[in-house]
Design a protein around this motif. Structure first.
Motif, PDB file in Angstrom:
ATOM      1  N   GLU A   8      -0.717  -1.957  -6.902  1.00 28.85           N
ATOM      2  CA  GLU A   8      -0.273  -1.371  -8.166  1.00 28.85           C
ATOM      3  C   GLU A   8      -1.407  -1.211  -9.177  1.00 28.85           C
ATOM      4  O   GLU A   8      -1.342  -1.666 -10.325  1.00 28.85           O
ATOM      5  CB  GLU A   8       0.859  -2.214  -8.764  1.00 28.85           C
ATOM      6  N   ASN A  17      -3.818   0.619 -11.769  1.00 29.09           N
ATOM      7  CA  ASN A  17      -3.821   1.668 -12.792  1.00 29.09           C
ATOM      8  C   ASN A  17      -5.237   1.755 -13.374  1.00 29.09           C
ATOM      9  O   ASN A  17      -5.689   0.818 -14.048  1.00 29.09           O
ATOM     10  CB  ASN A  17      -2.833   1.348 -13.910  1.00 29.09           C
ATOM     11  N   THR A  58      -2.139   5.722 -10.879  1.00 26.35           N
ATOM     12  CA  THR A  58      -1.046   4.955 -11.489  1.00 26.35           C
ATOM     13  C   THR A  58      -0.186   4.327 -10.401  1.00 26.35           C
ATOM     14  O   THR A  58       0.175   4.990  -9.420  1.00 26.35           O
ATOM     15  CB  THR A  58      -0.161   5.849 -12.391  1.00 26.35           C
ATOM     16  N   GLU A  59       0.076   3.028 -10.563  1.00 20.75           N
ATOM     17  CA  GLU A  59       0.881   2.262  -9.613  1.00 20.75           C
ATOM     18  C   GLU A  59       0.415   2.496  -8.173  1.00 20.75           C
ATOM     19  O   GLU A  59       1.213   2.674  -7.256  1.00 20.75           O
ATOM     20  CB  GLU A  59       2.370   2.632  -9.760  1.00 20.75           C
ATOM     21  N   TRP A  60      -0.880   2.472  -7.981  1.00 17.17           N
ATOM     22  CA  TRP A  60      -1.508   2.830  -6.699  1.00 17.17           C
ATOM     23  C   TRP A  60      -1.612   1.595  -5.801  1.00 17.17           C
ATOM     24  O   TRP A  60      -2.210   0.595  -6.163  1.00 17.17           O
ATOM     25  CB  TRP A  60      -2.885   3.417  -6.959  1.00 17.17           C
ATOM     26  N   SER A  61      -1.018   1.679  -4.610  1.00 16.05           N
ATOM     27  CA  SER A  61      -1.035   0.562  -3.660  1.00 16.05           C
ATOM     28  C   SER A  61      -1.433   1.056  -2.277  1.00 16.05           C
ATOM     29  O   SER A  61      -1.185   2.218  -1.922  1.00 16.05           O
ATOM     30  CB  SER A  61       0.343  -0.106  -3.575  1.00 16.05           C
ATOM     31  N   GLN A  83       0.973   4.259  -1.708  1.00 15.29           N
ATOM     32  CA  GLN A  83       2.048   4.516  -2.665  1.00 15.29           C
ATOM     33  C   GLN A  83       1.427   4.704  -4.039  1.00 15.29           C
ATOM     34  O   GLN A  83       0.357   4.152  -4.325  1.00 15.29           O
ATOM     35  CB  GLN A  83       3.036   3.348  -2.719  1.00 15.29           C
ATOM     36  N   GLY A  84       2.093   5.461  -4.896  1.00 13.59           N
ATOM     37  CA  GLY A  84       1.598   5.678  -6.241  1.00 13.59           C
ATOM     38  C   GLY A  84       1.112   7.097  -6.426  1.00 13.59           C
ATOM     39  O   GLY A  84       1.314   7.973  -5.566  1.00 13.59           O
ATOM     40  N   ASN A  85       0.453   7.331  -7.543  1.00 13.78           N
ATOM     41  CA  ASN A  85       0.033   8.684  -7.912  1.00 13.78           C
ATOM     42  C   ASN A  85      -1.469   8.751  -8.150  1.00 13.78           C
ATOM     43  O   ASN A  85      -2.051   7.863  -8.769  1.00 13.78           O
ATOM     44  CB  ASN A  85       0.762   9.123  -9.186  1.00 13.78           C
TER      45      ASN A  85
END
Length: 506
Positions: free
Chosen positions: A282, A284, A266-269, A320-322
């Motif tokens: 970002e 998903n 999720t929201e992975w950058s 960044q992100g989860n």
């Protein structure tokens, strides 16, 4: 005067314990594009090495007739002097030298005993125009993309006044645009009277360009198909290549058993500090147990960067992100963390990054999980043999023994070794980056069948592929990427080639 520029009559070639070519007959007419196809190990490259003098006269049986004369090539220079140029899949250029130096390397333009550099640049410019490459002769090779380097190789061959140009898998490493440009160039060279032999696994390209197609199988000539008679069609080529009809290139999967989500982003950058920009933006996505997720997009869309960011971030992107695996948040700082978390990644570049080409099969299979064959830090060589045999048998790796050097295997068998290496780590999530690049249609079917078996056993697969047919034929869902971002998620009911391309070009 013969209508053929080349006749290879009853060519046989043996290696210790293997008959690579058995009474092969191959003829090329003047001014035609003749494609040579067959499964990996069929003998295509061996036949061309006989023709070019890599395997010199006396090391094979049969006759080579070129331009009406029986030839006895004792080395590559003999075939070059006769007017034959060959370009291999692995380009033979000097990256730190200029374009003009590469074009005339070994064939220098001289004024007396000295190299005439001014005339070299003038002639190099002419060669670049001939191959329609718009770069200055002074450009360093390492500053060019693979597609332009391929054109420099062709210019280099043409500088030697070739009448017959041989290209071994010339588009294997090229994107669609570069491939199309290269094929158009071959048509242009044909109009200038230059005959071409092209070895290729890409049947759509073969069908689009070939005047004739000769099929080899198990070192024997199976047939020659004539495009002017409507014989050069995919199902006919495939049937002759593999010795059977492949009604469906993509094998039917057993009953689907898709379960819970095993991987979620999720929201992975991912920010590449060297490039100074985000290569993944970002994202998903989610992957369920027992499904194949297709990851589609054009070259440079961010698919491989996304895969690497998941697989322990070996490129050291700023992330960044989860990321969740089996519902639990994870931070994978190293590839070893990813392996422990049950993720494996089969790279698109099996020769450069995926395998130890100078080592044998068993050493490669065990390489990613040495702990699995070790006791108190000491390798158990008997266990290594057992593991190697297990994967050689289960993946149907065709080799004389476990001790066979991987670099000597066909592309399809190398890919199986690479797959076995990562299956030995015991993954739950398998990332396959271009799993069938550079392998023939028969080996593709085997890889697809293995994928289906793994999914049936409960594994999850993320498949990155540039072949839209492969994406549509093997996936349960498709995510389309462009410019580092997910542009759309498609079910297989929704997905079409047109829809994927529309999203990929946003």
């Amino acid at each position: 005067m013969s209508e053929y520029i080349l006749e290879m009559n009853d060519i046989s070639k043996e290696f210790p314990g293997v008959k690579a070519l058995s009474n092969v007959n191959f003829k090329v007419e003047k001014g035609e594009i003749h494609c040579l196809v067959g499964e990996n190990g069929a003998g295509k490259s061996t036949l061309m090495k006989v023709l070019s003098g890599v395997y010199p006269y006396g090391m094979y049986d049969g006759d080579i007739v070129f331009e009406g004369q029986v030839q006895q090539f004792h080395e590559i220079n003999d075939s070059v002097k006769a007017g034959i140029g060959i370009i291999y899949q692995e380009l033979a250029l000097f990256p730190d030298l200029t374009v003009y130096e590469n074009i005339f390397a070994g064939n220098e333009v001289k004024k007396g005993p000295f190299v005439d550099w001014n005339q070299t640049i003038v002639q190099a410019t002419q060669m670049l125009k001939k191959v329609k490459l718009k770069v200055t002769p002074e450009t360093l090779i390492k500053e060019l993309g693979v597609g332009k380097q391929q054109l420099v190789e062709i210019a280099k061959a043409l500088s030697k006044d070739v009448n017959l140009l041989i290209l071994d898998e010339p588009t294997a490493a090229l994107n669609e645009d570069d491939s199309e440009n290269l094929l158009e160039l071959l048509k242009e060279l044909k109009s200038q009277g230059i005959s071409c032999i092209m070895i290729s696994h890409k049947l759509k390209e073969v069908i689009s360009i070939a005047d004739k197609v000769t099929v080899l199988r198990d070192g024997k000539t199976i047939c020659t198909l004539d495009a002017s008679k409507g014989e050069v069609v995919e199902n006919v080529i495939i049937k002759n290549m593999v010795g059977r009809n492949i009604e469906d290139i993509y094998p039917k999967r057993p009953d689907k058993k898709i379960g819970e989500t095993v991987l979620e982003l999720t929201e992975w950058s991912a920010y590449d500090t060297q490039l100074g920009r985000n290569v993944v933006k970002e994202v998903n996505i989610h992957v369920k147990k027992g499904e194949i997720i297709g990851l589609a997009g054009l070259m440079g869309s961010g698919r491989t960067e996304l895969a690497l960011s998941i697989f322990g971030n070996p490129k050291k992107y700023k992330l960044q992100g989860n990321l969740k695996i089996q519902g639990a948040p994870k931070m994978l700082k190293h590839t070893s963390d990813a392996i422990k978390a049950g993720i494996a990644y089969v790279t698109e570049d099996r020769k450069g990054d995926g395998l130890f080409l100078l080592q044998d099969i068993k050493s490669n299979v065990s390489a990613a999980h040495l702990k699995g064959i070790s006791t108190k830090g000491i390798l158990n060589l008997n266990e290594e043999v057992k593991v190697g045999k297990q994967y050689k048998d289960s993946l149907n790796i065709k080799a004389s023994s476990l001790e066979q050097v991987v670099g000597k295997l066909s592309g399809g068998n190398q890919q199986k070794v690479s797959l076995g290496k990562w299956l030995f780590t015991g993954p739950n999530i398998l990332i396959l980056d271009e799993p069938t690049r550079g392998i023939d249609v028969g080996a593709k079917f085997e890889i697809y069948s293995i994928m289906n078996e793994l999914i049936y056993e409960g594994m999850s697969i993320i498949m990155i592929s540039s072949e839209l047919g492969e994406v549509l034929g093997m996936s349960d869902r498709v995510y389309v990427m462009a410019d580092g971002a997910i542009k759309g998620e498609l079910t297989m009911e929704e997905a079409t080639q047109e829809m994927i391309m529309e999203l990929a070009t946003q």
